[in-house]
Design a protein around this motif. Structure first.
Motif, short mmCIF file in Angstrom:
data_model
loop_
_atom_site.label_atom_id
_atom_site.label_comp_id
_atom_site.label_asym_id
_atom_site.label_seq_id
_atom_site.Cartn_x
_atom_site.Cartn_y
_atom_site.Cartn_z
N SER A 38 -8.28 25.81 51.21
CA SER A 38 -6.82 25.96 51.16
C SER A 38 -6.32 26.03 49.72
N ALA A 39 -6.84 25.17 48.87
CA ALA A 39 -6.43 25.18 47.46
C ALA A 39 -6.79 26.49 46.79
N GLU A 40 -8.00 26.97 47.04
CA GLU A 40 -8.43 28.24 46.46
C GLU A 40 -7.57 29.40 46.98
N GLN A 41 -7.31 29.42 48.28
CA GLN A 41 -6.48 30.49 48.86
C GLN A 41 -5.11 30.52 48.21
N THR A 42 -4.50 29.38 48.09
CA THR A 42 -3.17 29.31 47.47
C THR A 42 -3.22 29.82 46.04
N ALA A 72 -10.06 36.85 52.54
CA ALA A 72 -8.95 37.04 53.48
C ALA A 72 -9.28 36.40 54.83
N ALA A 73 -10.51 36.52 55.28
CA ALA A 73 -10.92 35.97 56.57
C ALA A 73 -10.78 34.45 56.62
N MET A 74 -10.81 33.80 55.48
CA MET A 74 -10.68 32.34 55.43
C MET A 74 -9.23 31.88 55.25
#
Length: 129
Positions: A38-42, A72-74
């Motif tokens: 989540s942190a990486e995605q943000t 993107a899939a994560m």
């Protein structure tokens, strides 16, 4: 918050695309928590997303289209997923190089960096896994 590419160098990052496989393989003891993903995605979506995608790391503006789709899939949200896939589609739609779809692309201009029509492009379907 995000994880640096190297522990002692500030202002660095790299895509953590291989984390996808802990989800695909449904590992019972996941080495990375959902908080890390989540942190990486943000971070990717708010600090690193360029017009045509997210760079692989801070050293250059190119990316690997298949690995971007693994990221993107994560995604935690449809908004995060759509931001990455829309940038990827925009690249494919506006690419000025008339070659088969490349997996090595630039994220600030619609240009191919090298590879063309490789089987790794199956990675664009990562969300289906």
């Amino acid at each position: 918050l995000h994880y640096k590419m190297e522990y002692d160098i500030n202002n660095t990052f790299s895509l953590k695309y291989n984390i996808l496989y802990q989800e695909i393989l449904d590992l019972p003891n996941k080495p990375f928590s959902k908080d890390v993903i989540s942190a990486e995605q943000t971070y990717y979506n708010t600090k690193q997303l360029n017009e045509y995608g997210i760079p692989l790391d801070n050293r250059a503006t190119f990316t690997k289209l298949d690995w971007s789709m693994w990221i993107a899939a994560m995604a935690d949200t449809d908004e995060q997923f759509n931001a990455i896939t829309e940038a990827t589609f925009k690249f494919a739609n506006e690419c000025i190089d008339r070659v088969p779809l490349s997996d090595w692309t630039d994220t600030v201009s619609p240009t191919v960096q090298g590879f063309q029509a490789r089987p790794v492009m199956g990675g664009i379907y990562a969300k289906l896994l």
